[in-house]
Write a protein that holds these residues in place. Structure first.
Motif, PDB file in Angstrom:
ATOM      1  N   PHE A  41       0.840  -1.184   0.000  1.00 20.11           N
ATOM      2  CA  PHE A  41       0.000   0.000   0.000  1.00 20.11           C
ATOM      3  C   PHE A  41       0.879   1.239   0.000  1.00 20.11           C
ATOM      4  N   ALA A  42       0.539   2.180  -0.854  1.00 17.79           N
ATOM      5  CA  ALA A  42       1.310   3.411  -0.920  1.00 17.79           C
ATOM      6  C   ALA A  42       1.021   4.258   0.309  1.00 17.79           C
ATOM      7  N   ALA A  43       2.045   4.944   0.783  1.00 14.22           N
ATOM      8  CA  ALA A  43       1.900   5.754   1.988  1.00 14.22           C
ATOM      9  C   ALA A  43       1.404   7.155   1.669  1.00 14.22           C
ATOM     10  N   GLY A  44       1.170   7.438   0.430  1.00  7.06           N
ATOM     11  CA  GLY A  44       0.704   8.767   0.059  1.00  7.06           C
ATOM     12  C   GLY A  44       1.829   9.562  -0.572  1.00  7.06           C
ATOM     13  N   ASP A  45       1.610  10.857  -0.681  1.00  7.40           N
ATOM     14  CA  ASP A  45       2.595  11.716  -1.328  1.00  7.40           C
ATOM     15  C   ASP A  45       3.627  12.273  -0.348  1.00  7.40           C
ATOM     16  N   ASP A  46       3.428  12.051   0.937  1.00  5.68           N
ATOM     17  CA  ASP A  46       4.314  12.641   1.936  1.00  5.68           C
ATOM     18  C   ASP A  46       5.480  11.698   2.232  1.00  5.68           C
ATOM     19  N   PRO A  47       6.702  12.048   1.811  1.00  7.75           N
ATOM     20  CA  PRO A  47       7.842  11.157   2.072  1.00  7.75           C
ATOM     21  C   PRO A  47       8.200  11.099   3.554  1.00  7.75           C
ATOM     22  N   LEU A  48       7.824  12.125   4.313  1.00  8.92           N
ATOM     23  CA  LEU A  48       8.110  12.123   5.742  1.00  8.92           C
ATOM     24  C   LEU A  48       7.339  11.016   6.461  1.00  8.92           C
ATOM     25  N   VAL A  50       6.592   8.122   5.128  1.00 11.02           N
ATOM     26  CA  VAL A  50       7.299   6.882   4.795  1.00 11.02           C
ATOM     27  C   VAL A  50       8.509   6.710   5.704  1.00 11.02           C
ATOM     28  N   VAL A  51       9.280   7.791   5.906  1.00 10.30           N
ATOM     29  CA  VAL A  51      10.461   7.718   6.757  1.00 10.30           C
ATOM     30  C   VAL A  51      10.070   7.430   8.202  1.00 10.30           C
ATOM     31  N   ASN A  53       7.374   5.837   9.231  1.00  8.75           N
ATOM     32  CA  ASN A  53       6.935   4.432   9.321  1.00  8.75           C
ATOM     33  C   ASN A  53       8.128   3.486   9.346  1.00  8.75           C
ATOM     34  N   LEU A  54       9.123   3.762   8.522  1.00  6.16           N
ATOM     35  CA  LEU A  54      10.329   2.925   8.506  1.00  6.16           C
ATOM     36  C   LEU A  54      11.071   3.032   9.829  1.00  6.16           C
ATOM     37  N   SER A  55      11.141   4.242  10.369  1.00  2.00           N
ATOM     38  CA  SER A  55      11.806   4.447  11.654  1.00  2.00           C
ATOM     39  C   SER A  55      11.089   3.684  12.766  1.00  2.00           C
ATOM     40  N   ASP A  56       9.758   3.729  12.767  1.00  2.00           N
ATOM     41  CA  ASP A  56       8.995   2.986  13.778  1.00  2.00           C
ATOM     42  C   ASP A  56       9.227   1.486  13.657  1.00  2.00           C
ATOM     43  N   PHE A  57       9.292   0.996  12.422  1.00  2.00           N
ATOM     44  CA  PHE A  57       9.525  -0.428  12.197  1.00  2.00           C
ATOM     45  C   PHE A  57      10.905  -0.843  12.701  1.00  2.00           C
TER      46      PHE A  57
END
Length: 114
Positions: A41-48, A50-51, A53-57
């Motif tokens: 699923f795409a996280a939307g247009d906001d790259p922040l 995505v970052v 979510n990756l940091s939380d993971f």
């Protein structure tokens, strides 16, 4: 040294062999299809986002490792108290302290950076 070893395999008729091959190939194909077909699923247009979510993971994985170390440190301290071994006790307390630091790494970094 040529020793004749007997082959103790049971005889398998041709139809059973073909059926088993079909079963194995079907299970392998289904496993590959189910394992490799993951919906992204795409996280939307906001790259922040995505970052973040990756940091939380990643911090979740680090927390899991920290909890494992914390449990192992508790086991080591308990065993050292039972056997009266001072070197094992110090190793247990060091592992316990390391597990606590790793478990709360995200909170520590948040406190340091403000």
């Amino acid at each position: 040294m040529s020793e004749n070893k007997k082959n103790n395999k049971l005889p398998m008729p041709g139809k059973v062999k073909k059926g088993f091959r079909f079963y194995v190939v079907t299970i392998l194909a289904l496993t590959l299809v189910m394992g490799m077909s993951m919906t992204a699923f795409a996280a939307g247009d906001d790259p922040l986002t995505v970052v973040n979510n990756l940091s939380d993971f990643i911090f979740g994985l680090i927390r899991a490792v920290g909890l494992i170390l914390l449990g192992w440190g508790i086991v080591q301290v308990g065993l050292s108290l039972q056997s009266h071994d001072p070197s094992q006790r110090s190793n247990g307390f060091l592992t316990l302290a390391g597990g606590i630091v790793i478990t709360f790494a995200k909170e520590i970094l948040t406190l340091i950076t403000g």
